[in-house]
Design an enzyme around this catalytic site. Structure first.
Site, PDB file in Angstrom:
ATOM      1  N   TYR A 123     -13.021 -18.822 -16.081  1.00  0.00           N
ATOM      2  CA  TYR A 123     -13.478 -19.308 -17.385  1.00  0.00           C
ATOM      3  C   TYR A 123     -13.436 -20.833 -17.494  1.00  0.00           C
ATOM      4  O   TYR A 123     -13.703 -21.375 -18.556  1.00  0.00           O
ATOM      5  CB  TYR A 123     -12.624 -18.702 -18.501  1.00  0.00           C
ATOM      6  CG  TYR A 123     -12.951 -17.269 -18.792  1.00  0.00           C
ATOM      7  CD1 TYR A 123     -12.759 -16.290 -17.821  1.00  0.00           C
ATOM      8  CD2 TYR A 123     -13.451 -16.878 -20.027  1.00  0.00           C
ATOM      9  CE1 TYR A 123     -13.049 -14.968 -18.069  1.00  0.00           C
ATOM     10  CE2 TYR A 123     -13.746 -15.552 -20.285  1.00  0.00           C
ATOM     11  CZ  TYR A 123     -13.546 -14.607 -19.303  1.00  0.00           C
ATOM     12  OH  TYR A 123     -13.835 -13.296 -19.553  1.00  0.00           O
ATOM     13  N   LYS A 190      -4.688  -9.992  -8.383  1.00  0.00           N
ATOM     14  CA  LYS A 190      -5.373  -9.383  -7.243  1.00  0.00           C
ATOM     15  C   LYS A 190      -5.012 -10.225  -6.021  1.00  0.00           C
ATOM     16  O   LYS A 190      -5.886 -10.760  -5.305  1.00  0.00           O
ATOM     17  CB  LYS A 190      -6.889  -9.359  -7.528  1.00  0.00           C
ATOM     18  CG  LYS A 190      -7.712  -8.576  -6.536  1.00  0.00           C
ATOM     19  CD  LYS A 190      -7.730  -7.093  -6.806  1.00  0.00           C
ATOM     20  CE  LYS A 190      -8.431  -6.356  -5.693  1.00  0.00           C
ATOM     21  NZ  LYS A 190      -8.347  -4.904  -5.791  1.00  0.00           N
ATOM     22  N   ASP A 223      -6.485  -3.507 -10.429  1.00  0.00           N
ATOM     23  CA  ASP A 223      -7.192  -2.206 -10.455  1.00  0.00           C
ATOM     24  C   ASP A 223      -6.205  -1.065 -10.685  1.00  0.00           C
ATOM     25  O   ASP A 223      -6.439  -0.176 -11.518  1.00  0.00           O
ATOM     26  CB  ASP A 223      -8.029  -1.993  -9.180  1.00  0.00           C
ATOM     27  CG  ASP A 223      -7.404  -2.566  -7.922  1.00  0.00           C
ATOM     28  OD1 ASP A 223      -6.298  -3.135  -8.016  1.00  0.00           O
ATOM     29  OD2 ASP A 223      -8.007  -2.450  -6.843  1.00  0.00           O
TER      30      ASP A 223
END
Ligand code: NAD
Length: 360
Positions: A123, A190, A223
């Site tokens: 972002y 991640k 995830d």
């Protein structure tokens, strides 16, 4: 008397803001609203979506509440929401997701707080358009330094994650946990794939966690986190995430408690605070007096607590809980298909809340 900047926003923003003002008026807390709009309509009239007067108003009042602002997809102006967070260094986005008795959802007793980093990650707004000279140069530079090939017809978005940015958001999450009697912080990442960005986020999170031995710490890959939240949300407490995962997991958590109509939020920095619902401007419902005002009203509850107005905040929250449990004066998104009473409109929800607050 507090002076607070109000940004009504786009789409459904003005009508939910009107509902929120009615409810806050009923608490007796004296607020002077300084209305300064930003967003799509301001852009169409003035050629810029976030005029300086909006930032100046927030800087002088130090506190603001806003409705959602439309961000054109793919083209047009950059997100005003992201710009506000960056300009005012509102580095922590806090989104509590707590079950209300009577809300239409498959889950009970959800009590999660999402702490999203608000200034870095994908972002940051550092992007290179496909086919432009700078993009070709960047591709050449990356290929020469990494030995990896990038297709010439690629666009590129940069993902910066710093020690500074991570340290302060993780510290914020632990401090929040301590102040609010929370037991555990989970860092979400991640790091198995992005070793130098998410890996750094994880490493710094572990270091910060050591300073808070009274709060349990664990980490989860994003995830797996999504699956765990759907299967066993009761195992989680405060989640701290980089910007993009924080955005996505916030909506997932809102889904667990009955939808975006119930999910409030606060963007907090060391100097300023801007409160806003998690949901967007839902343009198809604009002006229909149809959507749920609870998310902005619960954002106002967070704002009242931030101001130290605990009694008023508790009253509004109690009124919201009772109205939801009674199930009569709620909007379409909170009604089940077998409910004999039709949904009510945005302003009718506000009026029912006002009557409740006056009766306490
Ligand atoms: P959205 O949140 O506006 O809508 C998603 C779904 O939720 C839609 O079905 C919508 O009708 C419903 N919904 C949203 N708010 C609701 C409410 N209060 N009551 C009942 N139902 C509600 O998301 P979107 O459609 O992806 O985005 C629309 C616009 O909002 C886009 O331009 C996006 O960039 C912008 N947006 C702004 C913010 C913000 O200002 N912070 C946040 C998210 C999206």
């Amino acid at each position: 008397m507090y002076t607070i900047t109000l940004i009504p926003g786009d789409g459904i923003g003005p009508e939910i803001s009107e509902a929120m003002i009615k409810v806050l008026d009923a608490t007796g807390v004296k607020i002077k609203w300084e209305v300064e709009n930003a967003g799509e309509e301001v852009y169409l009239k003035e050629g810029i979506p976030l005029p300086d007067r909006v930032l100046n108003s927030i800087k002088s009042n130090r506190i603001a509440i806003k409705g959602p602002i439309t961000t054109p997809v793919g083209t047009g102006f950059r997100s005003v929401n992201v710009a506000l967070r960056q300009e005012l260094d509102l580095y922590a986005c806090v989104r509590p997701c707590k079950s209300f008795k009577g809300a239409k959802t498959k889950y009970e007793n959800i009590d999660l707080v999402i702490v999203r980093e608000n200034t870095e990650d994908l972002y940051a707004g550092i992007e290179f358009k496909k086919g432009e000279k700078e993009t070709e140069e960047l591709i050449g530079f990356i290929e020469s330094k990494s030995g990896k090939r990038i297709r010439k017809d690629s666009g590129i978005s940069i993902k910066p994650i710093s020690v500074f940015g991570t340290e302060r958001i993780v510290r914020f999450a632990f401090e929040y946990a301590r102040k609010n009697g929370r037991k555990k912080v989970t860092a979400v990442h991640k790091a198995n794939i992005m070793k130098h960005t998410d890996g750094l986020f994880l490493e710094v999170s572990r270091e910060v966690a050591q300073r808070y031995p009274d709060i349990e710490f664990e980490d989860k890959i994003v995830d797996n986190m999504c699956m765990q939240l759907v299967q066993k949300p009761e195992l989680y407490d405060v989640l701290v995430l980089p910007n993009l995962y924080g955005d996505i997991v916030s909506d997932l958590a809102a889904g667990l408690i009955g939808g975006l109509g119930l999910a409030p939020g606060a963007n907090i920095g060391d100097e300023y605070a801007v409160f806003e619902p998690t949901h967007g401007s839902a343009p198809k419902y604009k002006g229909l007096n149809k959507v749920n005002p609870f998310a902005i009203i619960l954002s106002a509850v967070m704002m009242l607590r931030h101001l130290g107005e605990f009694d008023a905040a508790n009253k509004v929250e109690k009124a919201v809980a009772e109205i939801i449990e009674e199930g009569r004066y709620v909007t379409y998104d909170m009604k089940s298909s077998d409910d004999p009473n039709p949904p009510v409109g945005t302003q009718e929800v506000a009026e029912a809340l006002v009557a409740k607050i006056r009766s306490f």
